[in-house]
Design a protein around this motif. Structure first.
Motif: not given
Length: 131
Positions: A35-36, A39, A57-59, A73, A75, A77
């Motif tokens: 995930e990192q 991102a 979203g996450h970002l 957005s 996300t 998972e």
């Protein structure tokens, strides 16, 4: 000549519908990254012409140079292995008469981000010139 103008109008309407639908559709991409790392690919892809904003979203990103531009957005998972599912969608956009403003921009950016994520691998890449 009337047939030519009719065809031009049909093509323009079809293109507008295509970009409107593409801008509103959510894209899901499974990537072989954590995930990192995913991102970081997303943040690098948006660059300096897009600003990070609050959103669903996450970002979340919005272009700096456009008024009433949509918010994209993203996300992340985890899916239980060494990969993750990245979801990209337009979470906010201003509509005029049912048409989303800057729909083509949102559609193009979502498609290019999905392609960048599909091309990403878990190994670091050196993008420096001459490397």
């Amino acid at each position: 000549m009337e047939i030519l103008w009719t065809l031009v109008i049909i093509v323009l309407v079809a293109w507008a519908i295509f970009t409107q639908v593409g801008a509103r559709r959510q894209l899901d991409v499974t990537v072989p990254l954590s995930e990192q790392d995913a991102a970081q690919v997303v943040v690098d892809h948006f660059g300096v012409t897009w600003s990070q904003v609050e959103g669903l979203g996450h970002l979340n990103f919005r272009p700096r140079l456009r008024m009433h531009a949509p918010t994209l957005s993203v996300t992340f998972e985890p899916n239980g292995t060494s990969s993750c599912l990245v979801s990209i969608w337009t979470s906010h956009g201003r509509k005029h008469y049912g048409m989303m403003g800057h729909a083509q921009l949102a559609w193009r950016k979502k498609a290019s981000l999905a392609n960048r994520l599909r091309a990403a691998t878990s190994q670091p890449q050196n993008w420096a010139k001459g490397a």
